[in-house]
Design a protein around this motif. Sequence first.
Motif, PDB file in Angstrom:
ATOM      1  N   ALA A 199       1.986   0.215 -14.150  1.00  0.00           N
ATOM      2  CA  ALA A 199       0.999  -0.761 -13.592  1.00  0.00           C
ATOM      3  C   ALA A 199      -0.101  -0.691 -14.241  1.00  0.00           C
ATOM      4  CB  ALA A 199       0.676  -0.079 -12.134  1.00  0.00           C
ATOM      5  N   ARG A 200      -1.109  -1.582 -14.078  1.00  0.00           N
ATOM      6  CA  ARG A 200      -2.388  -1.508 -14.829  1.00  0.00           C
ATOM      7  C   ARG A 200      -3.268  -0.277 -14.400  1.00  0.00           C
ATOM      8  NH1 ARG A 200      -3.601  -6.578 -17.463  1.00  0.00           N
ATOM      9  NH2 ARG A 200      -2.253  -8.324 -16.290  1.00  0.00           N
ATOM     10  N   THR A 201      -3.809   0.051 -15.604  1.00  0.00           N
ATOM     11  CA  THR A 201      -4.884   1.289 -15.290  1.00  0.00           C
ATOM     12  C   THR A 201      -5.762   0.613 -14.126  1.00  0.00           C
ATOM     13  OG1 THR A 201      -4.694   2.282 -17.324  1.00  0.00           O
ATOM     14  CG2 THR A 201      -6.850   2.658 -16.116  1.00  0.00           C
ATOM     15  N   GLY A 202      -6.159   1.534 -13.077  1.00  0.00           N
ATOM     16  CA  GLY A 202      -7.148   1.232 -12.031  1.00  0.00           C
ATOM     17  C   GLY A 202      -6.565   0.516 -10.564  1.00  0.00           C
ATOM     18  N   THR A 203      -5.055   0.352 -11.062  1.00  0.00           N
ATOM     19  CA  THR A 203      -4.326  -0.107  -9.762  1.00  0.00           C
ATOM     20  C   THR A 203      -4.220   0.642  -8.547  1.00  0.00           C
ATOM     21  OG1 THR A 203      -2.822  -1.556 -11.456  1.00  0.00           O
ATOM     22  CG2 THR A 203      -2.100  -1.254  -9.020  1.00  0.00           C
ATOM     23  N   PRO A 204      -4.605   0.584  -7.376  1.00  0.00           N
ATOM     24  CA  PRO A 204      -4.499   1.684  -6.454  1.00  0.00           C
ATOM     25  C   PRO A 204      -3.268   2.078  -6.257  1.00  0.00           C
ATOM     26  CG  PRO A 204      -5.486  -0.407  -5.522  1.00  0.00           C
ATOM     27  CD  PRO A 204      -4.889  -0.756  -7.094  1.00  0.00           C
ATOM     28  N   VAL A 205      -3.397   3.729  -5.922  1.00  0.00           N
ATOM     29  CA  VAL A 205      -2.233   4.300  -5.720  1.00  0.00           C
ATOM     30  C   VAL A 205      -2.394   4.918  -4.282  1.00  0.00           C
ATOM     31  CG1 VAL A 205      -0.998   6.477  -5.921  1.00  0.00           C
ATOM     32  CG2 VAL A 205      -2.108   5.298  -8.023  1.00  0.00           C
ATOM     33  N   TYR A 206      -1.464   4.625  -3.400  1.00  0.00           N
ATOM     34  CA  TYR A 206      -1.380   4.850  -1.913  1.00  0.00           C
ATOM     35  C   TYR A 206      -0.638   6.018  -1.422  1.00  0.00           C
ATOM     36  CZ  TYR A 206      -3.187  -0.025  -2.107  1.00  0.00           C
ATOM     37  OH  TYR A 206      -3.830  -1.262  -2.527  1.00  0.00           O
ATOM     38  N   LYS A 243      -8.164   7.911 -11.824  1.00  0.00           N
ATOM     39  CA  LYS A 243      -9.271   8.430 -11.003  1.00  0.00           C
ATOM     40  C   LYS A 243      -8.663   8.864  -9.719  1.00  0.00           C
ATOM     41  CE  LYS A 243     -13.181   5.262 -12.014  1.00  0.00           C
ATOM     42  NZ  LYS A 243     -13.702   3.857 -11.681  1.00  0.00           N
ATOM     43  N   ILE A 244      -9.242  10.031  -9.056  1.00  0.00           N
ATOM     44  CA  ILE A 244      -8.868  10.347  -7.919  1.00  0.00           C
ATOM     45  C   ILE A 244      -9.855  10.299  -6.934  1.00  0.00           C
ATOM     46  CG2 ILE A 244      -8.280  12.785  -6.782  1.00  0.00           C
ATOM     47  CD1 ILE A 244      -6.803  13.593  -9.389  1.00  0.00           C
ATOM     48  N   PHE A 245      -9.382   9.962  -5.754  1.00  0.00           N
ATOM     49  CA  PHE A 245     -10.328   9.459  -4.604  1.00  0.00           C
ATOM     50  C   PHE A 245     -10.661  10.632  -3.691  1.00  0.00           C
ATOM     51  CE2 PHE A 245      -9.252   5.416  -6.693  1.00  0.00           C
ATOM     52  CZ  PHE A 245     -10.831   5.498  -7.276  1.00  0.00           C
ATOM     53  N   VAL A 246      -9.461  11.224  -3.650  1.00  0.00           N
ATOM     54  CA  VAL A 246      -9.417  12.427  -2.457  1.00  0.00           C
ATOM     55  C   VAL A 246      -9.683  13.932  -3.027  1.00  0.00           C
ATOM     56  CG1 VAL A 246      -7.829  11.074  -1.162  1.00  0.00           C
ATOM     57  CG2 VAL A 246      -6.998  12.584  -2.703  1.00  0.00           C
ATOM     58  N   LYS A 247      -9.956  14.876  -2.035  1.00  0.00           N
ATOM     59  CA  LYS A 247     -10.254  16.170  -2.112  1.00  0.00           C
ATOM     60  C   LYS A 247      -9.450  17.090  -1.349  1.00  0.00           C
ATOM     61  CE  LYS A 247     -15.331  15.814  -2.177  1.00  0.00           C
ATOM     62  NZ  LYS A 247     -16.416  15.219  -1.167  1.00  0.00           N
ATOM     63  N   ALA A 259      -5.793   7.511  -5.031  1.00  0.00           N
ATOM     64  CA  ALA A 259      -6.136   7.356  -6.800  1.00  0.00           C
ATOM     65  C   ALA A 259      -5.879   6.316  -7.518  1.00  0.00           C
ATOM     66  CB  ALA A 259      -5.121   8.380  -7.510  1.00  0.00           C
ATOM     67  N   ALA A 260      -6.087   5.872  -8.540  1.00  0.00           N
ATOM     68  CA  ALA A 260      -6.072   4.860  -9.431  1.00  0.00           C
ATOM     69  C   ALA A 260      -5.168   5.248 -10.494  1.00  0.00           C
ATOM     70  CB  ALA A 260      -7.419   4.423  -9.657  1.00  0.00           C
ATOM     71  N   VAL A 261      -4.094   4.181 -10.818  1.00  0.00           N
ATOM     72  CA  VAL A 261      -3.323   4.343 -12.065  1.00  0.00           C
ATOM     73  C   VAL A 261      -4.080   4.673 -13.167  1.00  0.00           C
ATOM     74  CG1 VAL A 261      -1.160   3.355 -13.392  1.00  0.00           C
ATOM     75  CG2 VAL A 261      -1.634   3.197 -10.781  1.00  0.00           C
ATOM     76  N   GLY A 262      -3.395   5.501 -14.020  1.00  0.00           N
ATOM     77  CA  GLY A 262      -3.933   5.887 -15.404  1.00  0.00           C
ATOM     78  C   GLY A 262      -3.072   6.183 -16.349  1.00  0.00           C
ATOM     79  N   ASN A 263      -3.494   7.031 -17.363  1.00  0.00           N
ATOM     80  CA  ASN A 263      -2.618   7.518 -18.626  1.00  0.00           C
ATOM     81  C   ASN A 263      -2.929   8.699 -18.922  1.00  0.00           C
ATOM     82  OD1 ASN A 263      -0.591   7.030 -20.422  1.00  0.00           O
ATOM     83  ND2 ASN A 263      -2.103   6.230 -22.049  1.00  0.00           N
TER      84      ASN A 263
END
Length: 289
Positions: A199-206, A243-247, A259-263
């Motif tokens: 997936a594109r970088t930045g795509t939401p990860v659920y 990116k990670i959005f949780v602790k 998180a958001a998809v990355g590389n």
Amino acid sequence: MSAKKFTILIIPEGSHRVRRLSIKRGVLQTVLGTLVVCGLGVLLLVADYVRTNLDSNELQRLQAENRSQQKDLWVLSASLEDLRKEMVVLSQNDAKVRVMAQLSKPRTDSLAGVGGPPEEDIPTEFTALQQQIDEIRQAIDLRRESQEEIQGFLNDQRSLLAAKPKGWPVKGWLTSNFGMRNSPFTGRLKMHEGLDIAARTGTPVYASADGIVSQSETAPGYGKLVVIDHGYGYKTYYAHNSKIFVKVGQRVKRGDQVAAVGNTGSSTGSHLHYEVRRNGVPLNPHKYI
Ligand SMILES: [Zn+2]
């Protein structure tokens, strides 16, 4: 009375003769005494008659009362029997639910069988009624216990359902399956312990199930990694994020963005590496989608 003889004069009206009766004292005494005794006797008889009559009325009243109470007892007993039958039906339903929930058989209670005794056998003695009430109370206790157990089971099921990973953690396309494959880095055969979803970088990860974030860090190979602990031994891994959005310690629900998809990490392009583990053993995530 010192005279030895008495004379009774009977004087009729008009011109008839006066009659005179001479009575000796002893005779008069005997006659008077007899009269007194007879009078007393009559009095006693009357008293006895009145008492018997009263007793008989009281007896009839008591008999009527007894019949009425007997009838009340019968009605009560019949109601108890109805209750008992309803409890039997409840017990049977309870047993069915337990079979569906694959719970152990409930403890047997005294309300075995349907129907109960034929009507003429309905007990109306106090002890029998008491016993019936005790049996029903016992059955109610057992049902309550069983219901609590079923409730607990359903709660567990609901938690397990919420804890079991389900669905795609990201919108993308599958580029690598779970299983043995040639490593894109070494070319050697290696176990791939998850799915790769491009997936594109930045795509939401659920998050794919409810749980608590147990890792939120950059890990060797995984890059920016989120691990969620779902309980019941289940954990899911989300790797190579940008990116990670949780602790760590944060509670998440299925469908929350974590998180958001990355590389990041050992990755050859923007994608999510997704793992499902149970008790540490990697499972094929395909079975949880
Ligand atoms: Zn991978």
